[in-house]
Design a protein around this motif. Structure first.
Motif, PDB file in Angstrom:
ATOM      1  N   ARG A  14       0.856  -1.192   0.000  1.00 16.51           N
ATOM      2  CA  ARG A  14       0.000   0.000   0.000  1.00 16.51           C
ATOM      3  C   ARG A  14       0.888   1.236   0.000  1.00 16.51           C
ATOM      4  O   ARG A  14       2.044   1.178   0.400  1.00 16.51           O
ATOM      5  N   VAL A  15       0.316   2.335  -0.420  1.00 25.23           N
ATOM      6  CA  VAL A  15       1.044   3.601  -0.411  1.00 25.23           C
ATOM      7  C   VAL A  15       0.606   4.382   0.827  1.00 25.23           C
ATOM      8  O   VAL A  15      -0.589   4.583   1.064  1.00 25.23           O
ATOM      9  N   HIS A  16       1.591   4.792   1.628  1.00 21.12           N
ATOM     10  CA  HIS A  16       1.291   5.558   2.840  1.00 21.12           C
ATOM     11  C   HIS A  16       0.632   6.865   2.422  1.00 21.12           C
ATOM     12  O   HIS A  16       1.150   7.583   1.560  1.00 21.12           O
ATOM     13  N   PRO A  17      -0.526   7.191   3.002  1.00 20.71           N
ATOM     14  CA  PRO A  17      -1.272   8.373   2.546  1.00 20.71           C
ATOM     15  C   PRO A  17      -0.561   9.702   2.784  1.00 20.71           C
ATOM     16  O   PRO A  17      -0.808  10.656   2.054  1.00 20.71           O
ATOM     17  N   ALA A  18       0.321   9.780   3.764  1.00 22.39           N
ATOM     18  CA  ALA A  18       1.007  11.043   4.036  1.00 22.39           C
ATOM     19  C   ALA A  18       2.381  11.117   3.386  1.00 22.39           C
ATOM     20  O   ALA A  18       2.784  12.165   2.886  1.00 22.39           O
ATOM     21  N   THR A  19       3.116  10.011   3.375  1.00 26.34           N
ATOM     22  CA  THR A  19       4.495  10.050   2.889  1.00 26.34           C
ATOM     23  C   THR A  19       4.644   9.616   1.438  1.00 26.34           C
ATOM     24  O   THR A  19       5.649   9.911   0.808  1.00 26.34           O
ATOM     25  N   GLY A  20       3.665   8.857   0.921  1.00 29.58           N
ATOM     26  CA  GLY A  20       3.753   8.334  -0.437  1.00 29.58           C
ATOM     27  C   GLY A  20       4.666   7.131  -0.569  1.00 29.58           C
ATOM     28  O   GLY A  20       4.875   6.624  -1.661  1.00 29.58           O
ATOM     29  N   VAL A  21       5.220   6.643   0.531  1.00 25.20           N
ATOM     30  CA  VAL A  21       6.135   5.503   0.535  1.00 25.20           C
ATOM     31  C   VAL A  21       5.333   4.202   0.432  1.00 25.20           C
ATOM     32  O   VAL A  21       4.300   4.038   1.086  1.00 25.20           O
ATOM     33  N   ALA A  22       5.822   3.277  -0.386  1.00 24.18           N
ATOM     34  CA  ALA A  22       5.184   1.961  -0.486  1.00 24.18           C
ATOM     35  C   ALA A  22       5.499   1.167   0.781  1.00 24.18           C
ATOM     36  O   ALA A  22       6.653   1.092   1.200  1.00 24.18           O
ATOM     37  N   VAL A  23       4.472   0.613   1.404  1.00 27.75           N
ATOM     38  CA  VAL A  23       4.641  -0.157   2.637  1.00 27.75           C
ATOM     39  C   VAL A  23       3.958  -1.509   2.510  1.00 27.75           C
ATOM     40  O   VAL A  23       2.918  -1.638   1.868  1.00 27.75           O
TER      41      VAL A  23
END
Length: 119
Positions: A14-23
């Motif tokens: 998923r993409v972190h909603p605040a950072t845009g990092v894939a997690v």
């Protein structure tokens, strides 16, 4: 025997909603029969005979089986990454569910837990 199944195919990444990092984040280790330990998994498989009849289980998105060894490896990685601490009276925890895998250890005694979720 009556079988009832809930099914969901969430994304593994998923993409972190605040950072845009894939997690990476999914519940396979919470649902897969192997997460209960080898002895319990063997007993459950003996009773239910087929994994798709288990009351609680996880597969890959295409329905193929996740090997027990993969679940054990994920559990080991999570355990190696674990950070535990002794709670003090009045402690508050803020946890970003997108970044942190969180869990609970057995607890004895009185406690009051208040939870709030925000998106």
């Amino acid at each position: 025997m009556v079988h009832c199944m809930l099914s969901s195919i969430p994304p593994a990444i998923r993409v972190h909603p605040a950072t845009g990092v894939a997690v990476w984040g999914n519940q396979a280790v919470n649902w897969h029969v192997a997460a209960h330990g080898e002895k319990m998994a063997q007993q459950m498989r003996r009773v239910y005979r087929e994994d798709h009849h288990l009351p609680k289980h996880a597969t890959f998105g295409d329905g193929s089986q996740i090997p027990d060894s993969d679940i054990q490896h994920i559990l080991e990685v999570l355990a190696d990454s674990e950070n535990t601490f002794a709670w003090q009276d009045g402690d508050v925890m803020l946890c970003d569910n997108h970044r942190i895998a969180h869990g609970r250890r057995p607890f004895e005694g009185e406690r009051r837990v208040l939870v709030a979720l925000a998106l």
